[in-house]
Design a protein around this motif. Sequence first.
Motif: not given
Length: 186
Positions: A165-173
């Motif tokens: 979910d991009l609401a939580y960021g778009h970085d590699l997780r």
Amino acid sequence: IDDIQCIKKLHAMKPSAFTQLTGGFPCQPFSKQGDQRGLKDCRGQVLQAILRGSWLLQVDSVLLECVDNVLHFDDIQQMLDMHAKMAGMNISKIVFDLQAQWPVRRSRFWCLLIKNSIPKLSLCPWPQSSDRQTLGDIIPFDAIWLGMHEQDLAWDDMENAVYSDLAYGHDLRVLNAQCKAPTMLH
């Protein structure tokens, strides 16, 4: 720390020497990846309990740690400043960017309160280090997992949806040997 009976027992054991209360209060109420409800979240009350405990114990110093986004919660910052003033303490606040020393994308807020009668001590930024820039520099990624273990660790559809979910960021997780460790979701 919120149990008065526990505080009484700690007070009875308190040494006559320098005493510091150290506490990491829950970051979920303040994190960009959490609900950001602050003091409206019951976990957000832990900081107040730590400060109350430090007051009742009459400690010489309080060292606190939380997610860096807590800086954007004015009520928390005012609470810390007011406690320092009422307790006769100097206050030092800093955000440590942990990737200055370790292969991780994470910043942490630290706050040091120390009695005015003690020589002032301030928190300082860490020096930059280029020794360990990726996870592969510290963790070998050559482990072979049994298929059933991989299956047990696999995310279900809901976990995948939330994690993507991009609401939580778009970085590699996800872990990658050539990258820094991601910040985990709350």
